[in-house]
Enzyme design. Structure first.
Site, PDB file in Angstrom:
ATOM      1  N   HIS A  54       0.680  -0.978  -0.205  1.00 15.79           N
ATOM      2  CA  HIS A  54      -0.124   0.025   0.058  1.00 15.79           C
ATOM      3  C   HIS A  54       0.875   1.223  -0.066  1.00 15.79           C
ATOM      4  O   HIS A  54       0.630   2.059  -0.984  1.00 15.79           O
ATOM      5  CB  HIS A  54      -0.801  -0.032   1.244  1.00 15.79           C
ATOM      6  CG  HIS A  54      -1.517   1.328   1.434  1.00 15.79           C
ATOM      7  ND1 HIS A  54      -2.646   1.782   0.711  1.00 15.79           N
ATOM      8  CD2 HIS A  54      -1.242   2.143   2.446  1.00 15.79           C
ATOM      9  CE1 HIS A  54      -2.578   3.083   1.324  1.00 15.79           C
ATOM     10  NE2 HIS A  54      -2.180   3.204   2.258  1.00 15.79           N
ATOM     11  N   HIS A  78       3.932   6.886   5.360  1.00 19.94           N
ATOM     12  CA  HIS A  78       2.832   7.643   5.689  1.00 19.94           C
ATOM     13  C   HIS A  78       1.619   6.912   6.820  1.00 19.94           C
ATOM     14  O   HIS A  78       0.955   7.669   7.681  1.00 19.94           O
ATOM     15  CB  HIS A  78       1.798   8.065   4.588  1.00 19.94           C
ATOM     16  CG  HIS A  78       1.059   7.052   3.926  1.00 19.94           C
ATOM     17  ND1 HIS A  78       1.483   6.186   3.227  1.00 19.94           N
ATOM     18  CD2 HIS A  78      -0.192   6.827   4.323  1.00 19.94           C
ATOM     19  CE1 HIS A  78       0.315   5.570   2.601  1.00 19.94           C
ATOM     20  NE2 HIS A  78      -0.674   5.545   3.607  1.00 19.94           N
ATOM     21  N   GLU A  82       1.069   5.754  12.527  1.00 18.35           N
ATOM     22  CA  GLU A  82      -0.350   5.361  12.987  1.00 18.35           C
ATOM     23  C   GLU A  82      -0.517   3.654  13.438  1.00 18.35           C
ATOM     24  O   GLU A  82      -1.118   3.475  14.255  1.00 18.35           O
ATOM     25  CB  GLU A  82      -1.459   5.637  11.952  1.00 18.35           C
ATOM     26  CG  GLU A  82      -2.913   5.482  12.267  1.00 18.35           C
ATOM     27  CD  GLU A  82      -3.362   6.830  13.119  1.00 18.35           C
ATOM     28  OE1 GLU A  82      -4.551   7.130  13.127  1.00 18.35           O
ATOM     29  OE2 GLU A  82      -2.413   7.577  13.607  1.00 18.35           O
ATOM     30  N   ASP A  83       0.080   2.991  12.536  1.00 19.50           N
ATOM     31  CA  ASP A  83      -0.172   1.536  12.511  1.00 19.50           C
ATOM     32  C   ASP A  83       0.887   0.755  13.075  1.00 19.50           C
ATOM     33  O   ASP A  83       0.577  -0.456  13.211  1.00 19.50           O
ATOM     34  CB  ASP A  83      -0.578   1.090  11.220  1.00 19.50           C
ATOM     35  CG  ASP A  83      -1.997   1.815  10.769  1.00 19.50           C
ATOM     36  OD1 ASP A  83      -2.651   2.309  11.434  1.00 19.50           O
ATOM     37  OD2 ASP A  83      -2.239   1.662   9.358  1.00 19.50           O
ATOM     38  N   ASP A 264     -18.926  13.588 -26.250  1.00 21.24           N
ATOM     39  CA  ASP A 264     -17.153  13.238 -25.752  1.00 21.24           C
ATOM     40  C   ASP A 264     -17.351  11.993 -24.872  1.00 21.24           C
ATOM     41  O   ASP A 264     -16.397  11.686 -24.258  1.00 21.24           O
ATOM     42  CB  ASP A 264     -16.844  14.459 -24.845  1.00 21.24           C
ATOM     43  CG  ASP A 264     -17.548  14.821 -23.738  1.00 21.24           C
ATOM     44  OD1 ASP A 264     -18.727  14.386 -23.519  1.00 21.24           O
ATOM     45  OD2 ASP A 264     -16.880  15.558 -22.848  1.00 21.24           O
TER      46      ASP A 264
END
Ligand code: MN
Length: 575
Positions: A54, A78, A82-83, A264
């Site tokens: 990820h 990133h 947090e994890d 379009d």
């Protein structure tokens, strides 16, 4: 095999880095990858693949923005804070303050949750303010793109909320930053989750037409290419391009769902070297196919508010079929993919630095957000100009449920508590900010997640008035304190008035006590008490303060009914 997949992603990232070696420090990026890989080792995504896939895919998206090494490192790291047990401090030590700042920004943005409230426009602005730096937003958008691509692995009850948030919050931000391609992809990924029925209808009605249109346009490519080459135009690319589903759906809503009016659906796209060639190519297109009058849109002369530049024209193709042709330069094409980041690149290579006033006027929206003072000579690097000073004197903090609360700078947990609900403010007994217990006079920062601890029957303290910032909290605290001191609910609303009673009596034992009982049972204090003798009878004069002068009548009647009271009169003293 998952490892093979990681290998592939890593190769892709390395390829982009090598192609932009002037911009990216390969070794520094590698260190960030190794750190992220180590922190996430053993973790799996909901889909079962190794977690590192990820951040790697997010980094590939970010790498294509071609910003700088810290942003790319932050994309890889990133989710680390947090994890995983890796701390922000550790990131700062290893990769420096800039990377730590960006990672922290992405973490903070992750706490904002959108559940379809009314003020989505405000929330978008708040997101930008919480981010503080456009680079944080770019990493967050890349993160969201990968989460959307893998949304089917997420529990169903979460899918709708995440997709709605993407559609209402993230895609519009991407549009405004000029990153049209990413915005379109985000919308298309969210579309089936948010509007399943509409999506199904569209696919059923459009799929064949799409394919038929695509075949038709592909057959025209050689004709157009030949004509352009003969005119000496340098073609960078020429291809057919299908309209994004969600933007098609929105257009259909405006056109009574009539697919015949959408020209379009699939467009021909011609990418050339220079602006002059764009106009030359337009002439060639019109010489081989007749244009529909009034359908030429020159977004080169007049760019869209988000910076989009291109020439669109609608023509009658062979067999009288109507087709749209889009003509742009390579540079414009890249801009549509990189948005605001593209402008940085070009100007920076020219002058070394990009100053605030160099920001193209198409990004007036961002400019306005940043409240740049035109008269100010801002000489900081472009990085600094990307910092968002919008709402300079406001902060945006987040509830544990992900709602954003707007407060003035310097606000404390007590201000926050009263903003949520007066009751919560009154019963506030402590606060946790980002999981840590803090004193109630703690100064909150944008992006803080604030949780209020409450205690039933607790009352506000006088000290709070010393540190609260909002007048709303101040007023509520004062109100509660007055209540605590036994004053009635709204003492300020009704003025007290002094009333004087004159009571003529035949004296007896206990008479004065009986009279004072009348006042006591009405909870009224007697202020003044004198007796005098006029003629045969003693007269008692007493005064008290009444909120309601009507009450004086009542009191007089009660006093009159006391034994040995011969007469009662009263008068209201002028205030
Ligand atoms: Mn993530």
């Amino acid at each position: 095999m998952p490892e093979g997949n990681i290998e592939k992603l890593l190769n892709e990232l390395e390829r982009i880095i090598s192609e932009n070696s002037d911009r990216y420090d390969k070794e520094a990026v590698k260190l960030a990858f190794l750190r992220a890989e180590k922190c996430h080792r053993g973790q799996k995504r909901k889909s079962g693949e190794p977690y590192i896939a990820h951040p790697l895919r997010s980094a590939i998206t970010v790498a294509n923005f071609k910003i700088d090494t810290p942003t790319l490192q932050a994309a890889l790291l990133h989710d680390v804070v947090e994890d995983t047990p890796c701390s922000l401090e550790k990131i700062k030590e290893e990769f420096g303050e800039d990377v730590a700042f960006l990672v922290n920004g992405v973490t903070k943005l992750g706490h904002v949750k959108y559940r379809g409230v009314e003020e989505v426009e405000n929330l978008r602005r708040m997101m930008l303010a919480v981010a503080e730096d456009i680079r944080v937003i770019l990493v967050k958008l890349a993160d969201r793109l990968d989460n959307m691509r893998t949304l089917n692995a997420v529990p169903q009850e979460k899918q709708h909320r995440i997709a709605l948030e993407t559609l209402d919050l993230y895609a519009p931000i991407a549009h405004r930053l000029g990153i049209g391609e990413l915005a379109g992809e985000l919308e298309d990924l969210a579309f089936p989750y948010v509007y399943p029925k509409e999506y199904k209808w569209l696919i059923e009605n459009v799929k064949e037409r799409y394919e038929e249109r695509k075949r038709y346009l592909e057959s025209l490519l050689p004709i157009l290419e030949k004509a352009l080459k003969e005119a000496g135009i340098n073609i960078y690319s020429i291809h057919s391009r299908a309209k994004h589903y969600y933007s098609l759906y929105k257009k259909l809503l405006r056109k009574d769902m009539n697919l015949e009016t959408i020209y379009d659906l699939v467009a021909l796209r011609v990418i050339v070297e220079s602006i002059e060639e764009c106009y030359a190519a337009l002439g060639i297109v019109h010489s081989i196919w007749k244009p529909l009058p009034g359908r030429i849109k020159d977004y080169i002369a007049l760019p869209k508010p988000n910076g989009y530049r291109s020439i669109h024209t609608t023509v009658f193709g062979p067999g009288g079929k109507i087709i749209e042709v889009q003509i742009r330069t390579k540079e414009m094409h890249e801009e549509a993919e990189r948005g605001i980041a593209a402008h940085w690149h070009y100007t920076e290579t020219k002058t070394g630095k990009m100053r605030a006033q160099d920001i193209p006027k198409e990004f007036a929206w961002v400019k306005q957000l940043q409240r740049w003072q035109e008269e100010h000579q801002i000489t900081s690097e472009f990085i600094d100009s990307l910092k968002i000073d919008f709402f300079k004197d406001r902060i945006f903090v987040i509830t544990p449920k992900g709602d954003v609360i707007d407060l003035p700078e310097g606000s404390t947990p007590v201000d926050f508590a009263y903003q949520i609900h007066t009751q919560i403010g009154n019963q506030c007994s402590g606060a946790r900010v980002n999981g840590q217990i803090v004193p109630l006079n703690y100064r909150l920062n944008s992006g803080d997640v604030v949780e209020i601890l409450i205690q039933k029957n607790k009352m506000p303290s006088q000290d709070w008035l010393e540190f609260v910032k909002t007048s709303f909290a101040k007023n509520k605290i004062r109100e509660a304190l007055k209540k605590k001191m036994g004053l009635s609910k709204k003492p300020s609303e009704k003025k007290e008035q002094e009333v004087q009673f004159r009571i003529t009596v035949k004296d007896r034992v206990g008479l004065i006590q009986d009279i004072s009982k009348v006042f006591a049972s009405a909870k009224i204090n007697i202020n003044d008490f004198t007796t005098e003798t006029r003629g045969d009878y003693p007269v008692i004069a007493l005064s008290c303060k009444l909120k309601d002068p009507q009450k004086a009548n009542e009191l007089a009647l009660k006093i009159r009914s006391i034994k040995n009271v011969e007469a009662v009169s009263f008068k209201l003293k002028a205030p």
